[in-house]
Design a protein around this motif. Structure first.
Motif, PDB file in Angstrom:
ATOM      1  N   LYS A   1       0.695  -1.475  -0.096  1.00  0.00           N
ATOM      2  CA  LYS A   1       0.260  -0.231  -0.169  1.00  0.00           C
ATOM      3  C   LYS A   1       0.548   0.741   0.533  1.00  0.00           C
ATOM      4  O   LYS A   1       0.327   2.032  -0.718  1.00  0.00           O
ATOM      5  CB  LYS A   1      -0.861   0.189   1.198  1.00  0.00           C
ATOM      6  CG  LYS A   1      -1.767   1.093   1.455  1.00  0.00           C
ATOM      7  CD  LYS A   1      -2.932   0.723   2.177  1.00  0.00           C
ATOM      8  CE  LYS A   1      -4.497   1.194   1.564  1.00  0.00           C
ATOM      9  NZ  LYS A   1      -3.854   2.407   2.163  1.00  0.00           N
ATOM     10  N   TRP A   2       1.967   1.163   0.454  1.00  0.00           N
ATOM     11  CA  TRP A   2       2.864   2.522   0.904  1.00  0.00           C
ATOM     12  C   TRP A   2       3.235   2.650  -0.096  1.00  0.00           C
ATOM     13  O   TRP A   2       4.055   3.658  -0.898  1.00  0.00           O
ATOM     14  CB  TRP A   2       4.579   2.058   1.858  1.00  0.00           C
ATOM     15  CG  TRP A   2       5.061   2.846   1.995  1.00  0.00           C
ATOM     16  CD1 TRP A   2       5.757   4.182   2.058  1.00  0.00           C
ATOM     17  CD2 TRP A   2       6.036   2.725   1.095  1.00  0.00           C
ATOM     18  NE1 TRP A   2       5.860   4.709   2.314  1.00  0.00           N
ATOM     19  CE2 TRP A   2       7.126   4.200   1.333  1.00  0.00           C
ATOM     20  CE3 TRP A   2       6.781   1.491   0.282  1.00  0.00           C
ATOM     21  CZ2 TRP A   2       7.781   4.982   0.456  1.00  0.00           C
ATOM     22  CZ3 TRP A   2       8.121   2.295  -0.378  1.00  0.00           C
ATOM     23  CH2 TRP A   2       8.564   3.657   0.205  1.00  0.00           C
ATOM     24  N   GLY A   3       3.559   1.406  -1.740  1.00  0.00           N
ATOM     25  CA  GLY A   3       4.378   1.385  -2.354  1.00  0.00           C
ATOM     26  C   GLY A   3       3.423   2.099  -3.665  1.00  0.00           C
ATOM     27  O   GLY A   3       3.677   3.348  -4.693  1.00  0.00           O
ATOM     28  N   TYR A   4       2.040   1.633  -3.817  1.00  0.00           N
ATOM     29  CA  TYR A   4       0.703   2.403  -4.521  1.00  0.00           C
ATOM     30  C   TYR A   4       0.847   3.838  -4.061  1.00  0.00           C
ATOM     31  O   TYR A   4       1.310   5.129  -4.825  1.00  0.00           O
ATOM     32  CB  TYR A   4      -0.132   1.791  -4.628  1.00  0.00           C
ATOM     33  CG  TYR A   4       0.263   0.489  -4.985  1.00  0.00           C
ATOM     34  CD1 TYR A   4       1.267  -0.272  -5.477  1.00  0.00           C
ATOM     35  CD2 TYR A   4      -0.741  -1.155  -3.534  1.00  0.00           C
ATOM     36  CE1 TYR A   4       1.050  -1.377  -6.495  1.00  0.00           C
ATOM     37  CE2 TYR A   4      -0.618  -2.156  -4.930  1.00  0.00           C
ATOM     38  CZ  TYR A   4       0.849  -2.433  -6.036  1.00  0.00           C
ATOM     39  OH  TYR A   4       1.233  -3.547  -5.785  1.00  0.00           O
ATOM     40  N   GLU A   5       0.892   4.323  -2.404  1.00  0.00           N
ATOM     41  CA  GLU A   5       0.264   5.514  -2.243  1.00  0.00           C
ATOM     42  C   GLU A   5       0.916   6.621  -2.118  1.00  0.00           C
ATOM     43  O   GLU A   5       1.037   7.610  -2.524  1.00  0.00           O
ATOM     44  CB  GLU A   5      -0.693   5.630  -0.713  1.00  0.00           C
ATOM     45  CG  GLU A   5      -2.087   4.399  -1.433  1.00  0.00           C
ATOM     46  CD  GLU A   5      -2.629   4.910   0.177  1.00  0.00           C
ATOM     47  OE1 GLU A   5      -2.672   4.992   0.472  1.00  0.00           O
ATOM     48  OE2 GLU A   5      -3.688   3.377   0.024  1.00  0.00           O
ATOM     49  N   VAL A   6       2.519   5.686  -1.681  1.00  0.00           N
ATOM     50  CA  VAL A   6       3.544   7.239  -1.858  1.00  0.00           C
ATOM     51  C   VAL A   6       4.573   6.690  -2.191  1.00  0.00           C
ATOM     52  O   VAL A   6       4.691   8.042  -3.117  1.00  0.00           O
ATOM     53  CB  VAL A   6       4.474   6.468   0.449  1.00  0.00           C
ATOM     54  CG1 VAL A   6       5.484   7.488   0.327  1.00  0.00           C
ATOM     55  CG2 VAL A   6       3.200   6.891   1.009  1.00  0.00           C
ATOM     56  N   LYS A   7       4.953   5.655  -2.948  1.00  0.00           N
ATOM     57  CA  LYS A   7       6.015   5.342  -3.766  1.00  0.00           C
ATOM     58  C   LYS A   7       5.419   5.504  -5.107  1.00  0.00           C
ATOM     59  O   LYS A   7       6.772   6.075  -6.464  1.00  0.00           O
ATOM     60  CB  LYS A   7       7.082   4.444  -3.742  1.00  0.00           C
ATOM     61  CG  LYS A   7       8.047   4.385  -4.905  1.00  0.00           C
ATOM     62  CD  LYS A   7       9.571   3.023  -4.527  1.00  0.00           C
ATOM     63  CE  LYS A   7      10.212   3.036  -5.835  1.00  0.00           C
ATOM     64  NZ  LYS A   7      10.635   1.754  -5.278  1.00  0.00           N
ATOM     65  N   GLY A   8       4.244   5.652  -5.321  1.00  0.00           N
ATOM     66  CA  GLY A   8       3.945   6.030  -7.198  1.00  0.00           C
ATOM     67  C   GLY A   8       3.799   4.852  -8.323  1.00  0.00           C
ATOM     68  O   GLY A   8       3.642   4.585  -9.263  1.00  0.00           O
TER      69      GLY A   8
END
Length: 404
Positions: A119-126
């Motif tokens: 989820k961090w990858g999608y929402e923060v890292k893009g």
């Protein structure tokens, strides 16, 4: 009185054979010693795979559990309860992290870390939707849920449980260069055990964890350290990562966090990582329950004294010095750190299972893994005399096998 043999027969007949226990039926335990239903005592050198770092029935942990049992055991996370804040704050302070997400078992905590990293990858890292990958290590053991066994290299854990969850890239354990080559624009995390326990207590070369930390920082990906077995005092430090001064983005914790009383696990991370989770996106009816939190608070208070870390370090030196004396005398190699050792028995002498049974006959309980390896991980409260006695039993058993 029902005998051990009768209880074992009933267990084998009425339960699934997902474990292969040694033929002993334990009835009670105190400290580092357990007693079977016939009254025979054994020195516990497995500690529930490091769940019992503080020994069986540690007074402070038992008192906390008993007091909480009188008041409140479960609310679900639909409501707050009076133990939750202190547990989260205490574990956050111990790990140096802003936020805690409590669960029950170690596998649940690993699954939680995987979900958070994606989820961090999608929402923060893009990262583009459904394209995230996580780099994992050959020889890993993070649990036996469907997603976790999807990237296991152990045929017993992996085979015939597909179809498997995608999104993982396997690389050799111990090679930071292999991780570097596997990273791409869609990599969101590296998941690593600082010491691989189930694989035989494999300790990577000095600098490995530091290289992973540097790589993750440079590439903008999360370092996830599975310290379920290696953490909370077992190695002589609070966390195995501490030996290299490494702080991961996510700690995965369990086993000893429940003091051998109840299953307690959690991940710990800073707000910029765990802040991606919102109500309804992850949870557990029992995760962070009042009884678990009360026990966890007691465990954290014990660790905050530093006594157990220091004791594991001191006794670990004794353990490994004694075990090294057996190399060439039926032992091929000894690995480990603190009160945790993987002992490779010469296959020409005995299998790990045979050696474990021989130790049991000598009143020492240990467990084999991967053929000829046995694991030794006694409770940190073990006395030095008992520890030396246990290694002497191994030495005597080796001699007996060599004479057979």
């Amino acid at each position: 009185m029902t005998t051990s043999a009768e209880l074992i027969e009933m267990s084998e007949r009425r339960s699934a054979h997902n474990y292969h226990p040694l033929p002993v039926v334990i009835h009670e335990a105190h400290g580092a010693w357990v007693t079977d239903v016939e009254g025979k005592r054994y020195l516990d050198c497995l500690s529930g795979y490091s769940s019992l770092n503080f020994g069986h029935g540690h007074p402070k942990i038992i008192e906390a559990a008993q007091e909480q049992l009188k008041n409140l055991t479960l609310t679900s996370r639909a409501f707050y309860h009076d133990q939750f804040a202190q547990f989260c704050a205490g574990l956050g302070d111990l790990t140096g992290k802003d936020m805690i997400l409590p669960m029950n078992t170690g596998a649940e905590a690993v699954e939680t870390a995987i979900k958070v990293a994606r989820k961090w990858g999608y929402e923060v890292k893009g990262v583009e939707p459904d394209q995230a990958n996580i780099i994992v290590m050959e020889g890993n053991f993070h649990g036996r849920t469907t997603t976790i066994v999807s990237f296991s290299t152990d045929p017993e854990a992996h085979d015939n449980f597909g179809p498997f969850t995608p999104g993982f890239r396997l690389v050799p354990y111990g090679s930071a260069e292999a991780i570097r080559r596997a990273v791409d624009a869609n990599t969101v995390a590296v998941l690593v055990e600082p010491i691989q326990g189930e694989a035989g207590v494999l300790v990577p070369a000095d600098g490995y964890l530091g290289e992973i930390r540097e790589l993750c920082t440079a590439q903008g990906i999360l370092m996830i350290a599975d310290e379920v077995q290696s953490g909370l005092g077992r190695t002589g430090q609070t966390f195995a990562c501490d030996f290299e001064g490494v702080v991961p983005d996510i700690y995965v914790l369990g086993k000893a966090l429940g003091g051998g009383v109840v299953p307690v696990s959690a991940i710990a991370a800073n707000r910029d990582v765990l802040g991606v989770i919102h109500p309804g996106q992850h949870g557990s009816t029992f995760g962070g329950n009042p009884l678990a939190c009360a026990v966890g608070i007691a465990v954290i208070e014990l660790l905050n004294t530093g006594e157990f870390q220091a004791r594991a370090a001191k006794l670990g030196e004794v353990l490994h010095a004694r075990l090294r004396e057996l190399v060439g005398r039926g032992v091929v190699e000894v690995r480990g750190r603190g009160l945790w050792a993987g002992v490779d028995i010469d296959p020409e002498v005995a299998t790990g299972r045979e050696m474990s049974k021989a130790l049991m006959a000598r009143s020492v309980l240990a467990k084999d893994t991967h053929g000829s390896t046995i694991r030794l991980a006694p409770p940190i409260v073990i006395s030095e005399d008992d520890l030396v006695w246990a290694v002497n039993q191994l030495s005597d058993a080796l001699y007996e096998f060599s004479q057979a």
